[in-house]
Design an enzyme around this catalytic site. Structure first.
Site, PDB file in Angstrom:
ATOM      1  N   SER A  66      35.688  37.258  31.497  1.00 34.20           N
ATOM      2  CA  SER A  66      36.231  37.116  30.109  1.00 34.20           C
ATOM      3  C   SER A  66      36.868  38.521  29.491  1.00 34.20           C
ATOM      4  CB  SER A  66      34.921  36.512  29.374  1.00 34.20           C
ATOM      5  OG  SER A  66      34.377  35.457  29.951  1.00 34.20           O
TER       6      SER A  66
HETATM    7  N1  SAH Z   1      30.738  35.469  31.976  1.00 34.80           N
HETATM    8  C1  SAH Z   1      31.637  35.523  33.173  1.00 34.80           C
HETATM    9  C2  SAH Z   1      32.825  34.363  32.772  1.00 34.80           C
HETATM   10  C3  SAH Z   1      33.025  33.681  33.918  1.00 34.80           C
HETATM   11  S1  SAH Z   1      34.252  32.479  33.802  1.00 34.80           S
HETATM   12  C4  SAH Z   1      32.119  36.935  33.490  1.00 34.80           C
HETATM   13  O1  SAH Z   1      32.036  37.735  32.321  1.00 34.80           O
HETATM   14  O2  SAH Z   1      32.456  37.183  34.305  1.00 34.80           O
HETATM   15  C5  SAH Z   1      33.042  30.832  33.817  1.00 34.80           C
HETATM   16  C6  SAH Z   1      32.218  30.818  35.013  1.00 34.80           C
HETATM   17  O3  SAH Z   1      31.538  29.601  34.885  1.00 34.80           O
HETATM   18  C7  SAH Z   1      32.833  30.673  36.397  1.00 34.80           C
HETATM   19  O4  SAH Z   1      32.413  31.598  37.245  1.00 34.80           O
HETATM   20  C8  SAH Z   1      32.554  29.246  36.720  1.00 34.80           C
HETATM   21  O5  SAH Z   1      32.395  29.157  38.125  1.00 34.80           O
HETATM   22  C9  SAH Z   1      31.287  29.049  36.068  1.00 34.80           C
HETATM   23  N2  SAH Z   1      30.813  27.567  36.046  1.00 34.80           N
HETATM   24  C10 SAH Z   1      31.740  26.685  35.625  1.00 34.80           C
HETATM   25  N3  SAH Z   1      30.978  25.550  35.540  1.00 34.80           N
HETATM   26  C11 SAH Z   1      29.638  25.715  36.050  1.00 34.80           C
HETATM   27  C12 SAH Z   1      28.359  24.978  35.929  1.00 34.80           C
HETATM   28  N4  SAH Z   1      28.216  23.659  36.012  1.00 34.80           N
HETATM   29  N5  SAH Z   1      27.173  25.721  36.444  1.00 34.80           N
HETATM   30  C13 SAH Z   1      27.357  26.945  36.820  1.00 34.80           C
HETATM   31  N6  SAH Z   1      28.391  27.820  36.406  1.00 34.80           N
HETATM   32  C14 SAH Z   1      29.421  27.215  36.327  1.00 34.80           C
END
Ligand code: SAH
Length: 228
Positions: A66
Site C-alpha cells: 500500500s
Molecule cells: N498491507 C499490505 C497490503 C497488501 S494488498 C502491505 O502493506 O503490503 C492486500 C493483501 O490482501 C494481498 O496480499 C491479498 O493477497 C490479501 N488478501 C486478499 N483477500 C484475502 C483473504 N480473503 N484473506 C487473506 N488475505 C487476503
C-alpha cells in the site's frame, strides 16, 4: 520508540515523514513508527529506487504494497494503543503489519497467498518483530482462536464486509476496512462496537486490491505466472 530514539532516521525516511505531515498526518506515534520501518526491505529489488516514495508498488501475485499515506491514514483511523490485540487481514508484503507491531500489544495477520505469507515471515524474523503472529489462510473467516480482537484492519477491499469479522471485535473494538467493488467506488469505513450494536463512519474514498474469498486454486502455477 524511546529505545531507539537516539538512532537518527535516514534522509529517505525523513523525507517521507515530512510528506506525510504535509498531507495532514499529525499522529506522532504513527509517524515515528513509519519512519522506523525500513520500507526498502518490503519491496521487490526491481523497485528499490522507489521504496521510500509515497506510492503503492507491485509485490507479485497481482498484489501491491500500500501507499505510505494510505497506511498512515488507516493506522491513525484504527486508534491503536499498546494494550490492543490487532487482527490484520491481507499481510501482503508485511509493511502495514510492521507499522502496527510497535504500536500495539500483538498483531495477528492472515494472507491467502502462500508465497507472500512466506516472504513476510522472513521479513518479520529479520526485523525481530516478536509480537507478530502470521497465518496462511482465508481472512474472510477471521481467526477464531485468538478472538476477540480490540482492533481489526482489512488491507483489501470487501465488496461486502464478511459478517464474521465485526463479531470478532471485543466490546468497544474498532474495525477499519475499505468497502466497495473492485472496479467501483470504494470507501474507507470505520465500525465501532458499542454496547448495543455497531456505529459506522465513512472516512473517505480509497482504492485497494479486492478481498478474495477462499485460497488460490493452484498457488504454484499462480506464482510462476506472476514471476514472468
Ligand atoms: N498491507 C499490505 C497490503 C497488501 S494488498 C502491505 O502493506 O503490503 C492486500 C493483501 O490482501 C494481498 O496480499 C491479498 O493477497 C490479501 N488478501 C486478499 N483477500 C484475502 C483473504 N480473503 N484473506 C487473506 N488475505 C487476503
Amino acid at each position: 520508540m524511546t529505545r531507539r530514539a537516539s538512532t537518527p532516521l535516514s534522509i529517505s525516511a525523513q523525507r517521507l515523514i515530512e510528506e506525510l505531515r504535509r498531507a495532514g498526518i499529525a499522529d506522532e506515534r504513527v509517524l515515528a513508527a513509519m519512519g522506523r520501518v525500513p520500507r526498502d526491505q518490503f519491496v521487490p529489488a526491481a523497485f528499490l529506487d522507489h521504496a521510500w516514495d509515497n506510492v503503492a508498488l507491485p509485490i507479485g501475485q497481482g498484489q501491491t504494497i500500500s501507499q505510505p499515506l494510505v497506511v498512515a491514514l488507516m493506522t491513525v483511523a484504527l486508534e491503536v494503543t499498546d494494550r490492543h490485540k490487532v487482527l490484520e487481514i491481507g499481510t501482503g508484503s508485511g509493511y502495514q503489519t510492521a507499522v502496527l507491531a510497535p504500536l500495539c500489544r500483538r498483531v495477528f495477520t492472515i494472507e491467502r497467498h502462500q508465497a507472500l505469507h512466506q516472504e513476510s515471515n522472513k521479513r518479520f524474523a529479520a526485523l525481530r518483530l516478536g509480537n507478530v503472529t502470521t497465518r496462511y489462510g482465508d481472512g474472510t473467516k477471521g481467526w477464531p482462536e485468538p478472538a476477540p480482537f480490540d482492533r481489526i484492519l482489512l488491507t483489501a477491499a470487501a465488496a461486502k464486509l464478511p459478517a464474521t469479522l465485526p463479531d470478532m471485535l471485543a466490546p468497544g473494538g474498532v474495525l477499519v476496512a475499505p468497502v466497495g467493488e473492485e472496479k467501483g467506488q470504494q470507501m474507507l469505513v470505520r465500525l465501532r462496537r458499542t454496547e448495543t450494536g455497531f456505529e459506522t463512519e465513512e472516512l473517505g474514498a480509497v482504492r485497494f486490491v479486492p478481498l478474495v474469498e477462499g485460497l488460490p486454486r493452484n498457488p504454484r502455477r499462480q506464482g510462476e505466472a506472476a514471476s514472468t
